[in-house]
Design a protein around this motif. Sequence first.
Motif, PDB file in Angstrom:
ATOM      1  N   LEU A 144       0.838  -1.191   0.000  1.00 50.69           N
ATOM      2  CA  LEU A 144       0.000   0.000   0.000  1.00 50.69           C
ATOM      3  C   LEU A 144       0.877   1.247   0.000  1.00 50.69           C
ATOM      4  N   PRO A 145       0.402   2.325  -0.625  1.00 54.75           N
ATOM      5  CA  PRO A 145       1.180   3.565  -0.683  1.00 54.75           C
ATOM      6  C   PRO A 145       0.984   4.435   0.564  1.00 54.75           C
ATOM      7  N   ILE A 146       1.241   3.860   1.708  1.00 53.17           N
ATOM      8  CA  ILE A 146       1.113   4.575   2.979  1.00 53.17           C
ATOM      9  C   ILE A 146       2.367   4.316   3.793  1.00 53.17           C
ATOM     10  N   THR A 147       2.506   5.042   4.880  1.00 48.70           N
ATOM     11  CA  THR A 147       3.681   4.855   5.724  1.00 48.70           C
ATOM     12  C   THR A 147       3.514   3.613   6.599  1.00 48.70           C
ATOM     13  N   GLY A 157       8.214   3.814  -1.340  1.00 53.00           N
ATOM     14  CA  GLY A 157       6.890   4.228  -1.774  1.00 53.00           C
ATOM     15  C   GLY A 157       5.737   3.716  -0.940  1.00 53.00           C
ATOM     16  N   GLY A 158       6.033   3.008   0.143  1.00 54.97           N
ATOM     17  CA  GLY A 158       4.920   2.518   0.948  1.00 54.97           C
ATOM     18  C   GLY A 158       5.292   1.469   1.967  1.00 54.97           C
ATOM     19  N   VAL A 159       4.374   0.524   2.119  1.00 51.36           N
ATOM     20  CA  VAL A 159       4.533  -0.532   3.111  1.00 51.36           C
ATOM     21  C   VAL A 159       4.099  -1.868   2.498  1.00 51.36           C
ATOM     22  N   GLU A 160       4.798  -2.926   2.897  1.00 50.72           N
ATOM     23  CA  GLU A 160       4.409  -4.279   2.512  1.00 50.72           C
ATOM     24  C   GLU A 160       3.863  -4.969   3.755  1.00 50.72           C
ATOM     25  N   GLU A 208      -9.178  -5.371  -1.229  1.00 50.35           N
ATOM     26  CA  GLU A 208     -10.005  -4.382  -1.935  1.00 50.35           C
ATOM     27  C   GLU A 208     -10.338  -3.201  -1.026  1.00 50.35           C
ATOM     28  N   VAL A 209     -10.734  -3.489   0.207  1.00 46.78           N
ATOM     29  CA  VAL A 209     -11.073  -2.433   1.163  1.00 46.78           C
ATOM     30  C   VAL A 209      -9.864  -1.542   1.405  1.00 46.78           C
ATOM     31  N   LYS A 213      -9.465   2.424   0.577  1.00 48.25           N
ATOM     32  CA  LYS A 213      -9.202   3.331   1.698  1.00 48.25           C
ATOM     33  C   LYS A 213      -7.889   4.094   1.523  1.00 48.25           C
ATOM     34  N   PHE A 214      -6.830   3.402   1.086  1.00 42.50           N
ATOM     35  CA  PHE A 214      -5.487   3.989   1.072  1.00 42.50           C
ATOM     36  C   PHE A 214      -4.912   4.190  -0.329  1.00 42.50           C
ATOM     37  N   GLY A 215      -5.526   3.621  -1.358  1.00 41.29           N
ATOM     38  CA  GLY A 215      -5.018   3.734  -2.726  1.00 41.29           C
ATOM     39  C   GLY A 215      -4.227   2.511  -3.139  1.00 41.29           C
ATOM     40  N   LYS A 216      -4.041   2.380  -4.464  1.00 43.66           N
ATOM     41  CA  LYS A 216      -3.278   1.246  -4.998  1.00 43.66           C
ATOM     42  C   LYS A 216      -1.792   1.573  -4.982  1.00 43.66           C
TER      43      LYS A 216
END
Length: 154
Positions: free
Chosen positions: A12-15, A106-109, A145-146, A150-153
């Motif tokens: 996800l493209p979040i921290t 770019g994000g988190v796994e 999917e949720v 919520k956070f983007g692809k």
Amino acid sequence: MSHYVLKRIQKLPITLEQAWDYFSSPNNLAEITPAYMGFEVLSNSDSEKMYPGQIITYYVKPLFGIKIFWMTEITHVAPQQYFVDEQRFGPYALWHHSHFFKKIPGGVEMRDQVHYKLPFGFLGAIAHALFVKKQLEGIFAYRNEVMEKKFGKF
């Protein structure tokens, strides 16, 4: 009695902090569970974040709308790295779910690994082949999917 393993990875493209804050809160469990499962949290958490020894109780309706009591314990927590929930009472003979979090460019796994067994010997194996495996895969697909909504692809 057969032992099964389900593994899933989502990026996800979040921290890392955002991912940890969301997934380590028991209050968000219902949001990432399909409505048909009738997921209902029973326990009133005294903490917004998970901690080792925490007991979470809920009802689920995995088959024919039959309500089943499920109790899990958060057995291990390493903040922003991983946590483990294990069934204490519920529909499985064994349920051990590890949630891993890793910062990536770019994000988190997020990686899930579930070890589980069904009760009832060969009948459990038949149930697994007929619907349990597919249902678990569907639950994790729904969660993905949720999270993307919520956070983007990634």
